[in-house]
Design a protein around this motif. Sequence first.
Motif: not given
Length: 215
Positions: A210-215
């Motif tokens: 999820l953090q990666e997709r925020r970027k």
Amino acid sequence: MFFSVTDSQNFNPVDKIRYDEQGLVPAIVQDYLDGTVLMMAWMSQESLSKTLETGETWFWSRSRQELWHKGATSGHIQLVHSLRYDCDSDALLISVEQMGDIACHTGQRSCFHQVEDKIIPPPADTLSQLFHVISNRRDNPTEDSYTCKLFQGGDNKILKKIGEESAEVVMACKDDDADDIAGEVADLFYHTLVALAHHNVDLKSVYRKLQERRK
């Protein structure tokens, strides 16, 4: 106030902080994924500057009277994701990615692991706490546990429940009932966590995605 490490290129908060009479400010360090409080240490103007410059935490040792780079010896460095200071500008909250998942010199994940002389996992967000309970049921089954019965049924039983709960979430949303929606989503979250534990996928792996997709 909140800022990321990259923000420090345009705005340096070092001079905004209210240091104590020893020139120090307390810094609480937490896991950027699940919010677990990992440790508390002291920072000086110099250590805060080095933290912002390097993107890794640096502190001031009151006992040794010197700077110390967290993890320089153990390898358990902390990569800084964000830093906040409070309304009085006299305390810091630093969100980090903890390398090795160990912040304490005792080998525990968090320095805050003791309760009445017992070692227990530190509190995290609600899903992480629930996932810990579910994983414990998997590893230490009991006969009267619904979670253990799901594990015994394997994918057939677990995935069937996920399908049923997904449909119930859809129906609750169609009915536009806020309480029902919350309850059905809670059931779906729970059964999905059981599936993760059954396949030995750590919840933090999902958080990282999820953090990666925020970027």
